[in-house]
Design a protein around this motif. Structure first.
Motif, PDB file in Angstrom:
ATOM      1  N   TRP A 142      37.492  62.645  51.645  1.00 44.73           N
ATOM      2  CA  TRP A 142      37.660  64.038  51.249  1.00 44.73           C
ATOM      3  C   TRP A 142      39.125  64.284  50.892  1.00 44.73           C
ATOM      4  O   TRP A 142      39.990  63.488  51.220  1.00 44.73           O
ATOM      5  CB  TRP A 142      37.222  64.985  52.364  1.00 44.73           C
ATOM      6  CG  TRP A 142      37.953  64.812  53.660  1.00 44.73           C
ATOM      7  CD1 TRP A 142      37.642  63.937  54.658  1.00 44.73           C
ATOM      8  CD2 TRP A 142      39.125  65.491  54.087  1.00 44.73           C
ATOM      9  NE1 TRP A 142      38.550  64.041  55.690  1.00 44.73           N
ATOM     10  CE2 TRP A 142      39.482  64.992  55.363  1.00 44.73           C
ATOM     11  CE3 TRP A 142      39.925  66.482  53.523  1.00 44.73           C
ATOM     12  CZ2 TRP A 142      40.588  65.456  56.054  1.00 44.73           C
ATOM     13  CZ3 TRP A 142      41.024  66.940  54.227  1.00 44.73           C
ATOM     14  CH2 TRP A 142      41.341  66.434  55.475  1.00 44.73           C
ATOM     15  N   SER A 143      39.378  65.395  50.199  1.00 47.27           N
ATOM     16  CA  SER A 143      40.762  65.731  49.866  1.00 47.27           C
ATOM     17  C   SER A 143      40.937  67.248  49.837  1.00 47.27           C
ATOM     18  O   SER A 143      39.979  67.996  49.629  1.00 47.27           O
ATOM     19  CB  SER A 143      41.161  65.135  48.516  1.00 47.27           C
ATOM     20  OG  SER A 143      40.369  65.668  47.494  1.00 47.27           O
ATOM     21  N   GLY A 144      42.169  67.679  50.027  1.00 46.65           N
ATOM     22  CA  GLY A 144      42.504  69.101  50.060  1.00 46.65           C
ATOM     23  C   GLY A 144      42.021  69.754  51.336  1.00 46.65           C
ATOM     24  O   GLY A 144      41.075  69.285  51.959  1.00 46.65           O
ATOM     25  N   ILE A 145      42.698  70.811  51.751  1.00 49.40           N
ATOM     26  CA  ILE A 145      42.300  71.500  52.969  1.00 49.40           C
ATOM     27  C   ILE A 145      42.544  72.998  52.810  1.00 49.40           C
ATOM     28  O   ILE A 145      43.509  73.410  52.165  1.00 49.40           O
ATOM     29  CB  ILE A 145      43.057  70.938  54.192  1.00 49.40           C
ATOM     30  CG1 ILE A 145      42.477  71.490  55.483  1.00 49.40           C
ATOM     31  CG2 ILE A 145      44.536  71.204  54.112  1.00 49.40           C
ATOM     32  CD1 ILE A 145      42.950  70.776  56.727  1.00 49.40           C
ATOM     33  N   ILE A 146      41.642  73.775  53.361  1.00 46.62           N
ATOM     34  CA  ILE A 146      41.784  75.226  53.373  1.00 46.62           C
ATOM     35  C   ILE A 146      41.454  75.701  54.783  1.00 46.62           C
ATOM     36  O   ILE A 146      40.500  75.226  55.400  1.00 46.62           O
ATOM     37  CB  ILE A 146      40.874  75.906  52.326  1.00 46.62           C
ATOM     38  CG1 ILE A 146      41.052  77.406  52.368  1.00 46.62           C
ATOM     39  CG2 ILE A 146      39.437  75.525  52.492  1.00 46.62           C
ATOM     40  CD1 ILE A 146      40.340  78.158  51.255  1.00 46.62           C
ATOM     41  N   LEU A 147      42.271  76.593  55.298  1.00 46.88           N
ATOM     42  CA  LEU A 147      42.041  77.195  56.610  1.00 46.88           C
ATOM     43  C   LEU A 147      41.536  78.614  56.385  1.00 46.88           C
ATOM     44  O   LEU A 147      42.210  79.405  55.728  1.00 46.88           O
ATOM     45  CB  LEU A 147      43.330  77.231  57.429  1.00 46.88           C
ATOM     46  CG  LEU A 147      43.991  75.894  57.686  1.00 46.88           C
ATOM     47  CD1 LEU A 147      45.355  76.099  58.317  1.00 46.88           C
ATOM     48  CD2 LEU A 147      43.137  75.043  58.568  1.00 46.88           C
ATOM     49  N   VAL A 148      40.379  78.926  56.913  1.00 47.10           N
ATOM     50  CA  VAL A 148      39.795  80.261  56.752  1.00 47.10           C
ATOM     51  C   VAL A 148      39.775  80.939  58.111  1.00 47.10           C
ATOM     52  O   VAL A 148      39.127  80.467  59.042  1.00 47.10           O
ATOM     53  CB  VAL A 148      38.370  80.180  56.161  1.00 47.10           C
ATOM     54  CG1 VAL A 148      37.758  81.560  56.067  1.00 47.10           C
ATOM     55  CG2 VAL A 148      38.401  79.514  54.801  1.00 47.10           C
ATOM     56  N   PHE A 149      40.518  82.049  58.211  1.00 40.59           N
ATOM     57  CA  PHE A 149      40.579  82.812  59.457  1.00 40.59           C
ATOM     58  C   PHE A 149      39.652  84.015  59.422  1.00 40.59           C
ATOM     59  O   PHE A 149      39.022  84.346  60.415  1.00 40.59           O
ATOM     60  CB  PHE A 149      42.008  83.285  59.734  1.00 40.59           C
ATOM     61  CG  PHE A 149      42.965  82.160  59.980  1.00 40.59           C
ATOM     62  CD1 PHE A 149      42.976  81.490  61.188  1.00 40.59           C
ATOM     63  CD2 PHE A 149      43.856  81.760  59.002  1.00 40.59           C
ATOM     64  CE1 PHE A 149      43.858  80.442  61.419  1.00 40.59           C
ATOM     65  CE2 PHE A 149      44.737  80.720  59.224  1.00 40.59           C
ATOM     66  CZ  PHE A 149      44.741  80.064  60.429  1.00 40.59           C
ATOM     67  N   ASP A 150      39.593  84.703  58.277  1.00 43.44           N
ATOM     68  CA  ASP A 150      38.766  85.908  58.132  1.00 43.44           C
ATOM     69  C   ASP A 150      38.001  85.833  56.808  1.00 43.44           C
ATOM     70  O   ASP A 150      38.467  86.332  55.781  1.00 43.44           O
ATOM     71  CB  ASP A 150      39.648  87.148  58.170  1.00 43.44           C
ATOM     72  CG  ASP A 150      38.854  88.433  58.259  1.00 43.44           C
ATOM     73  OD1 ASP A 150      37.611  88.383  58.189  1.00 43.44           O
ATOM     74  OD2 ASP A 150      39.473  89.500  58.407  1.00 43.44           O
ATOM     75  N   PRO A 151      36.830  85.195  56.807  1.00 41.83           N
ATOM     76  CA  PRO A 151      36.094  84.991  55.550  1.00 41.83           C
ATOM     77  C   PRO A 151      35.668  86.292  54.880  1.00 41.83           C
ATOM     78  O   PRO A 151      35.510  86.332  53.660  1.00 41.83           O
ATOM     79  CB  PRO A 151      34.882  84.163  55.956  1.00 41.83           C
ATOM     80  CG  PRO A 151      34.852  84.131  57.421  1.00 41.83           C
ATOM     81  CD  PRO A 151      36.164  84.586  57.938  1.00 41.83           C
TER      82      PRO A 151
END
Length: 62
Positions: A31-40
């Motif tokens: 896999w590649s890239g990362i996103i952190l979701v706190f409040d979708p």
């Protein structure tokens, strides 16, 4: 430290054997890239990617 894997269904990242978001066991180490979701609910990126659960997600999963 265990290498993280990404769920092929929802793209959530995990170091375990089961996805913490959708409970799938179809995981990929590629896999590649990362996103952190706190409040979708308030995130334009999360709504674009159809993410509804706060977590860490891969942008691309092979």
């Amino acid at each position: 430290m265990a290498k993280e894997k990404a769920c092929r269904k929802c793209k959530a990242l995990t170091s375990g054997k089961v996805c913490p978001v959708c409970k799938s066991t179809d995981l990929s180490p590629d896999w590649s890239g990362i996103i952190l979701v706190f409040d979708p609910a308030k995130s334009l990126v999360a709504s674009t990617l159809e993410i509804t659960t706060p977590s860490r997600y891969a942008l691309k999963v092979q």
